[in-house]
Each structure stands twice: as C-alpha cells, then as structure tokens.
Design an enzyme around this catalytic site. Structure first.
Site, short mmCIF file in Angstrom:
data_model
loop_
_atom_site.label_atom_id
_atom_site.label_comp_id
_atom_site.label_asym_id
_atom_site.label_seq_id
_atom_site.Cartn_x
_atom_site.Cartn_y
_atom_site.Cartn_z
N THR A 193 50.10 87.87 57.20
CA THR A 193 51.36 88.04 56.47
C THR A 193 51.06 88.88 55.23
O THR A 193 50.54 88.37 54.24
CB THR A 193 51.96 86.68 56.07
OG1 THR A 193 52.20 85.92 57.26
CG2 THR A 193 53.28 86.86 55.34
N LYS B 289 59.22 88.05 58.78
CA LYS B 289 58.37 86.92 58.36
C LYS B 289 58.62 86.56 56.90
O LYS B 289 58.64 85.37 56.54
CB LYS B 289 56.89 87.28 58.57
CG LYS B 289 55.90 86.19 58.13
CD LYS B 289 56.08 84.90 58.90
CE LYS B 289 55.15 83.79 58.39
NZ LYS B 289 53.72 84.04 58.67
N LYS C 17 51.68 83.28 47.81
CA LYS C 17 51.44 84.70 48.07
C LYS C 17 52.61 85.32 48.82
O LYS C 17 53.06 86.42 48.51
CB LYS C 17 50.14 84.84 48.87
CG LYS C 17 49.76 86.25 49.27
CD LYS C 17 50.14 86.56 50.71
CE LYS C 17 49.44 85.66 51.70
NZ LYS C 17 49.80 86.00 53.10
#
Length: 268
Positions: free
Chosen positions: A96, A169, A230
């Site tokens: 990701t 995502k 993150k």
C-alpha cells in the site's frame, strides 16, 4: 504452474506465498530478515539471498512490502530486483503505497516490464483462506496475464489503469480507520452514560457501524496501527487542503496510540 518470486514475507507476504505454494506454483521468496522465510522453505519454497537472486528466473514477481521506501530499496537498491527482472515479466506490487508512487514506479521500470498494482482488502485470516479482495490496476493485457494467479488469493476486482488499485485501497482504508475511530468514540459515550460495552456492541452490530464492530472484535487480524497511520497519511496527502475533519481526527488518534505495533482493533 507459474514460477513466482515473492519479495517480502511478513504478516501478509507469508500467507500469500503459502497460498501460491498450495496451488502448485513454484515460489522463490526473499525477506530482509531471512529467518522469517524458514516456514515457507519447509513447505517447498526456494529462498534467495537477494531480491535480484529471487527474480532472475521468475515469470511473475510479487512485492508485499511496508511502504514506498521499502519498495524503492528492494527494487532499485543494492542487489535490487529491477536489474535482474527478465524481459516481459510482470511486476505485481501488493504493497500500500498510494497511486502517485505506483505511477512513478511504473514509469521507472525497464521497457517490457508491466506494473500491476494489486493491494488487498482483508487481513491475515483472509490471506490464509484465499478470501482477500485484490484491487487491481494496470494495463489490460498485464492484468489478464496475472489474474489467474491473483485469483488464488481471493476475488480480483479490476480498478482501471495503473494506480487504480492503489487509489481504491486508500478509499477502503480511510473507511476502515474512520469507522473504527467512530466506534471508539461511540463506545466512550456508552461508558459515559452507563451502557454495558457488550450490550452496546450487540446493538451497534446492526447499525451503520456494523462493519466497524465486526473488524473491531475480530480475532486473527494483523494490521498494525503504524501501518494504518501510514495509509491515512497517504490519503491526507492526496486531499491536500481539502477539509476532512473526520479523517484528520482519526489520523491524530493513530499517531497518538501508545503501541504502534498493535493491531488496529486496539482503538476500540
């Protein structure tokens, strides 16, 4: 059978490699901490000493790494994979890292190497059972080529051109993080007004927060608070100056967490 290199065998990379081995593929693994691949070797995987060594004979390469810096180091650093990628071998990045980083990566790959971004929805349990949601972006021909392998891992959802999977995502993880933060606040209200926690969860399971209740009370999940922070930071970077008070508050909660290595469910 496809010859596959899996770079990164952490919480998610390891069960992905196990699924591929169980499906009959030939798998070579590399991990920065080599000992973490020992179980995979016992199941029949080959272990490489470097990313370059892992990909030399590969027909498909999968990266499942912590962040964009890790992807950069593994692909372009010393003994990195890019210099050893066979011509025509697709690279599937399941990390990701956000759509901008994905598109930058695609531009830097050698001619003839297609990038497919394929981050996943679901945690370790879903990876073990092949029930991930694989969010795939990239050139149609490359996606067609890798989809049979990715289908071993779960349901493949095509998300358009390069970066489309990475973008969706971020949407998915923004919903996850803000949903769990909202559930935490709701349970705080329950405590303040004297409602038993279990009673509150039972009622909330049938409410708009039902998915957050399911994730917040699930066992076997492993999505560290630090990784969630993150990801929400990537979403906020994409937003720029756009007001998003709920997402920003959720990000602040994550960054203030006492144990960044704990699963995200510790929010609740």
């Amino acid at each position: 059978m496809t010859v596959i290199a899996v770079l990164g065998t952490g919480h998610m990379g390891a069960p992905i490699a196990r699924r591929l081995l169980a499906a009959g593929h030939q798998v070579t693994v590399w991990n920065r901490t080599a000992a973490r691949a020992a179980d995979l070797v016992a199941l029949g995987a080959r272990q490489a000493a470097t990313p370059a060594g892992a990909v030399r004979d590969a027909e498909l390469v999968i990266t499942m790494l912590t962040d964009a810096a890790a992807v950069e180091a593994v692909l372009f650093g010393a003994d990195g994979a890019v210099g050893a990628l066979p011509a025509g071998t697709p690279l599937v990045d399941m990390s990701t890292i956000g759509p901008d980083a994905v598109r930058d990566l695609a531009r830097r790959l050698p001619a003839g190497v297609d990038l497919v971004d394929a981050p996943v929805g679901g945690s370790v349990g879903a990876a073990e059972t092949g029930e991930l949601r694989v969010l795939v972006g990239g050139p149609d021909a490359a996606v067609d080529r890798v989809s049979p392998v990715l289908g071993v891992l779960g349901t493949v959802r095509r998300c358009g051109p390069t970066g489309g999977g990475a973008a969706l995502k971020l949407v998915l993880n923004t919903a996850l993080v803000t949903g769990l933060a909202a559930l935490a606040d709701t349970l705080a209200v329950a405590g303040a007004v004297g409602v038993d926690r279990e009673a509150a969860l039972e009622v909330l399971a049938a409410s708009p927060l039902g998915a957050a209740v399911a994730r917040g009370t699930a066992g076997g999940a492993s999505f560290a608070v630090a990784l969630a922070a993150k990801d929400i930071d990537l979403a906020l970077d994409a937003l720029g100056a756009t007001p998003a008070p709920v997402a920003r508050a959720a990000a602040a909660t994550l960054h203030a967490a006492l144990d960044p290595s704990a699963d995200l469910a510790t929010l609740v």
